[in-house]
Write an enzyme that holds these catalytic residues in place. Sequence first.
Site, PDB file in Angstrom:
ATOM      1  N   CYS A  87       0.935  -1.179   0.019  1.00 52.72           N
ATOM      2  CA  CYS A  87       0.182   0.252   0.039  1.00 52.72           C
ATOM      3  C   CYS A  87       1.049   1.527   0.233  1.00 52.72           C
ATOM      4  O   CYS A  87       2.073   1.498   0.598  1.00 52.72           O
ATOM      5  CB  CYS A  87      -0.918  -0.009   1.037  1.00 52.72           C
ATOM      6  SG  CYS A  87      -2.047   1.699   1.268  1.00 52.72           S
ATOM      7  N   ARG A 115     -12.165  -0.493  -5.679  1.00 53.24           N
ATOM      8  CA  ARG A 115     -11.785  -0.387  -5.034  1.00 53.24           C
ATOM      9  C   ARG A 115     -11.284   0.922  -4.244  1.00 53.24           C
ATOM     10  O   ARG A 115     -11.661   1.902  -3.083  1.00 53.24           O
ATOM     11  CB  ARG A 115     -10.870  -1.399  -4.422  1.00 53.24           C
ATOM     12  CG  ARG A 115     -10.691  -1.304  -3.085  1.00 53.24           C
ATOM     13  CD  ARG A 115      -9.534  -2.402  -3.102  1.00 53.24           C
ATOM     14  NE  ARG A 115      -8.969  -2.422  -1.770  1.00 53.24           N
ATOM     15  CZ  ARG A 115      -8.715  -2.373  -0.678  1.00 53.24           C
ATOM     16  NH1 ARG A 115      -9.911  -2.956   0.172  1.00 53.24           N
ATOM     17  NH2 ARG A 115      -8.029  -2.534   0.716  1.00 53.24           N
TER      18      ARG A 115
HETATM   19  P1  IMP Z   1      -0.912  -7.658   3.853  1.00 55.15           P
HETATM   20  O1  IMP Z   1      -1.139  -8.168   4.223  1.00 55.15           O
HETATM   21  O2  IMP Z   1      -0.181  -6.428   4.790  1.00 55.15           O
HETATM   22  O3  IMP Z   1      -0.061  -7.717   2.115  1.00 55.15           O
HETATM   23  O4  IMP Z   1      -2.142  -6.413   3.355  1.00 55.15           O
HETATM   24  C1  IMP Z   1      -2.794  -6.973   2.639  1.00 55.15           C
HETATM   25  C2  IMP Z   1      -3.974  -5.546   2.663  1.00 55.15           C
HETATM   26  O5  IMP Z   1      -3.541  -4.890   1.604  1.00 55.15           O
HETATM   27  C3  IMP Z   1      -5.405  -6.251   1.828  1.00 55.15           C
HETATM   28  O6  IMP Z   1      -6.294  -6.840   1.846  1.00 55.15           O
HETATM   29  C4  IMP Z   1      -5.855  -4.653   1.030  1.00 55.15           C
HETATM   30  O7  IMP Z   1      -7.326  -4.134   2.375  1.00 55.15           O
HETATM   31  C5  IMP Z   1      -5.142  -3.598   1.393  1.00 55.15           C
HETATM   32  N1  IMP Z   1      -4.403  -3.700  -0.651  1.00 55.15           N
HETATM   33  C6  IMP Z   1      -5.180  -4.658  -1.279  1.00 55.15           C
HETATM   34  N2  IMP Z   1      -4.132  -3.934  -2.123  1.00 55.15           N
HETATM   35  C7  IMP Z   1      -3.878  -2.415  -1.604  1.00 55.15           C
HETATM   36  C8  IMP Z   1      -3.415  -1.678  -2.776  1.00 55.15           C
HETATM   37  O8  IMP Z   1      -3.105  -1.315  -3.720  1.00 55.15           O
HETATM   38  N3  IMP Z   1      -2.548  -0.603  -1.988  1.00 55.15           N
HETATM   39  C9  IMP Z   1      -3.450  -0.484  -1.103  1.00 55.15           C
HETATM   40  N4  IMP Z   1      -4.160  -1.126  -0.131  1.00 55.15           N
HETATM   41  C10 IMP Z   1      -4.076  -2.430  -0.960  1.00 55.15           C
END
Ligand code: IMP
Length: 452
Positions: free
Chosen positions: A270, A369
Amino acid sequence: MATPLTSAIMGAVSSPRLAIALAQCGGLSFIHQNNTVEEQAAMVTAVKRHKAGFRFSDINIKPSATLGEVTILLESAERDVAVVTDDGSPHGTFIGLISTDDFHPRRHNLDDDVASRMRPAADLVTAPPTVSLSEANTLIWDNRLDVLPIVDGTGALQSIVLRRDYELHKQFRNESIDAEKRFRVGAGVNTRDYRERIPALVEAGADLLCIDSSDGFSVWQSETIAYVRERYGDRVRIGAGNVVDGRGFRYLADAGADFVKVGIGGGSICITRDQKGIGRGQASALIDVVEARDAYARETGIYVPLCCDGGLITDSHMAVAFALGADFVMLGRYFARCAESPAPIVRVGGQLFKEYWGEGSNRARNVTRYDHGGGTKLTFEEGVDGYVPYAGSLYDNVDTTIVKLKSTLISCGATTIADFHRDAVLVPVSQQSFLQNTAEIQLRDLQSDTAR
Ligand code: IMP
């Protein structure tokens, strides 16, 4: 759910194959919604149709591929048999099997094609899709098979049953299954086409829905939940989010959300905080929302479960999320690293990685989204496109994570997550505490250790 882990609503993460593996381990996937209604419903159907013990065939090759190519495929997947289909896809026409026993790199020319050394379909035992798991296992043991291909009337491969899964299947005591013994699966929805998408997903058998948005504190989410209540009452369950404070939580709880997802800007892929200055530290967000959830439960008698979503990189991060009050967690990066995720494996500098990209990246272009008012294209990115270290089998990773989480609970004298919420004691630690661990030790590198 026996395992409080869910997979993120992302194209790089929640495919049918990953959903099946996670349901076998007692968790739940949310199939992503960055596709047409028909495509998403077909993915849900694929999970619901998949019979326990029957696997997607994931190591497939064309008959025209070379023995060199199949060697690389088997080595990188750490497997010893590949399924040969006409187009090399999991549901192509079944042509045969080729294993490491069928050729030797020094005896056979690695430029020869797979067809020259494979065991052809005509010489193999196969079974139709109507076969039960116990009949399949009888065929496996009676015929001394390692792999039983399941082939339909048109000759197309449906799935495979592996001898080595026989023991494994008996270990899946905690599978997430419905009353008809089908795997449970969730699905992401959005606040635009929900009038078409939700009925199609319900029809396909989705067990749980979740509104997929980076900003859940909105009237559109309330309208989407109202639509579900009007049409289905409590028969269809829907979560909402994401929010990062008590006000956002209360708004969605009042709207009737069945669970609320917490986290903005914390995801590993993100860049929302850099791009827009929007978001909140994941622990701060969780502490605030947990307080609101508990106050809401005291006032109304309604307990709205919370999902901690984003930025959980290590097992200890998950432990802290549960200690802070999360009821379950959602993981993107964690599952993207696994063999079962839909993204390709790539080799960079001699090391294996899996591709992982954000839904707000140009690669995903998830405008439902990330709506910037740009119509069908993103006006700017809120996520990156990159690599994460390949971590092998989901089954092994989830197994280790659960053992660790249980051990954390035990250290705190808790045997349930509810007890853990109550009993865990969180203390602030200094940067020095982080530095302490293994700081004064030169770790032994077993591979290049010549001192032994
Ligand atoms: P991770 O487990 O830290 O990789 O975070 C996954 C989460 O990031 C997802 O469940 C979403 O809520 C969020 N997410 C997914 N795609 C994006 C993006 O492109 N930008 C910001 N947040 C994202």
